[in-house]
Design an enzyme around this catalytic site. Structure first.
Site, mmCIF file in Angstrom:
data_model
loop_
_atom_site.group_PDB
_atom_site.id
_atom_site.type_symbol
_atom_site.label_atom_id
_atom_site.label_comp_id
_atom_site.label_asym_id
_atom_site.label_seq_id
_atom_site.Cartn_x
_atom_site.Cartn_y
_atom_site.Cartn_z
ATOM 1 C CG ASP A 49 -19.993 20.943 41.304
ATOM 2 O OD1 ASP A 49 -19.261 19.937 41.199
ATOM 3 O OD2 ASP A 49 -21.071 21.060 40.713
ATOM 4 C CG HIS A 86 -19.592 17.465 38.595
ATOM 5 N ND1 HIS A 86 -20.319 18.394 39.309
ATOM 6 C CD2 HIS A 86 -20.502 16.718 37.916
ATOM 7 C CE1 HIS A 86 -21.615 18.218 39.068
ATOM 8 N NE2 HIS A 86 -21.748 17.211 38.221
ATOM 9 C CB SER A 244 -24.498 17.743 36.708
ATOM 10 O OG SER A 244 -24.682 17.082 37.921
#
Length: 326
Positions: A49, A86, A244
């Site tokens: 990520d 994220h 996600s």
């Protein structure tokens, strides 16, 4: 290879300085109900990520290392700091430590290997993803979690995924957020659409399919993906929505399942065997398989089915006994 891949687009709902709770998504998949049997101890999860806040109080005890394959920090491989948020959010859902503050992840004793393959803009080259997968293989991880995707079917990426699965690594990826709520139209993203990948769609807390969740024949299952609370950089917390956010629920669940199943069978289960153990722990929601695959991740599904069977069996025995008395 200049073609680009990105984090799956997601929505930031709100940010918070402090919280103290088990997130609703973790509760929804019944993770706390199995923590007396398994917490993912000894299972290594690679998070591909945007990096991670390695100093976050809910994560620092779980992170065992990391590597940077992006152009952030002049490409220094030792710096895997998350400038986006994220990756830290995903990591928290998988394995945030159970302590007196903050949030708790699905597998609060699993180990996290942070592999930074997306830069601060949430963008990356396919080469970075491919290198990250091979690094995960070298590090002998058990699970690879990717909440990212791109529109192109890149053979080199597919080959890397195949090699990971051949190494008995469970590889999962977000299905994508280009959905239109219509299961008659397919939305395709890679690597999520590769058959070897466990593709994860999203639902909300009312158990309705998220309208943004991609639909296609490669979706394997769904997990909570709307209003998901987890960790973000700076020791803070935030609520995000997207496939996600659904994917790390499955990554954490597989860490729990792997520890539990290996202990039960007294051996290391293969990748196909662990996939079967995962799918046993789903319940159908009544949507098209293109929307929900095998259904909602529900970690106590096996036990609940067993209780139903036992109740019916006892009722049958009592009924037979009554007939004999007559």
């Amino acid at each position: 290879m200049e073609r680009k891949v990105h984090i799956i687009p997601y929505q930031v709902i709100k940010q918070e300085q402090q919280v103290n709770e088990i997130p609703r998504g973790v509760e929804m998949i019944q993770a706390p109900a199995v923590w007396n049997q398994t917490r993912g101890r000894g299972v290594k999860v690679a998070v591909l990520d945007t990096g991670c806040d390695a100093d976050h109080p809910d994560l620092k005890a779980r992170i065992i290392g990391g590597r940077n394959f992006t152009d952030d920090d002049e490409g220094d491989p030792e710096i895997f700091k998350d400038y986006n948020g994220h990756g830290t959010h995903v990591a928290g859902t998988i394995a945030a430590t159970e302590n007196e503050n903050g949030v708790v992840g699905v597998a609060p004793e699993a180990d996290l290997l942070i592999i930074k393959v997306l830069n601060k803009q949430g963008s990356g080259q396919y080469d970075w993803i491919i290198q990250g997968i091979y690094y995960a293989i070298e590090q002998k991880v058990d699970i690879i979690s990717m909440s990212l995707g791109g529109p192109e079917d890149v053979p080199e990426l597919h080959e890397a995924v195949k090699k990971a699965v051949a190494s008995q690594i469970l590889v999962m990826c977000a299905a994508g957020n280009e959905g239109d709520g219509d299961d008659r139209t397919d939305e395709l993203g890679y690597p999520g659409c590769y058959n070897e990948v466990i593709s994860v769609g999203a639902i909300n807390f009312d158990r309705h399919a998220s309208e943004f969740s991609n639909s296609n024949n490669e979706v394997d299952l769904v997990a909570p993906g709307e209003d998901i609370l987890s960790t973000v950089p700076g020791g803070k917390y935030a609520t995000f929505s997207g496939t996600s956010m659904a994917t790390p629920h499955v990554a954490g669940a597989l860490a729990l399942i792997k520890q539990l199943a290996n202990a039960s069978f007294e051996r290391d289960l293969t990748e196909p065997e662990l996939y079967a153990q995962l799918i046993k722990r789903t319940i159908p929601l009544g949507n098209s398989p293109k929307m929900e695959g095998n259904g909602l991740l529900y970690l106590t599904a096996v036990e609940e089915l067993s209780r139903i069977f036992d109740t019916q069996r006892v009722a049958g025995i009592l009924s037979t006994a009554s007939l004999k008395v007559k």
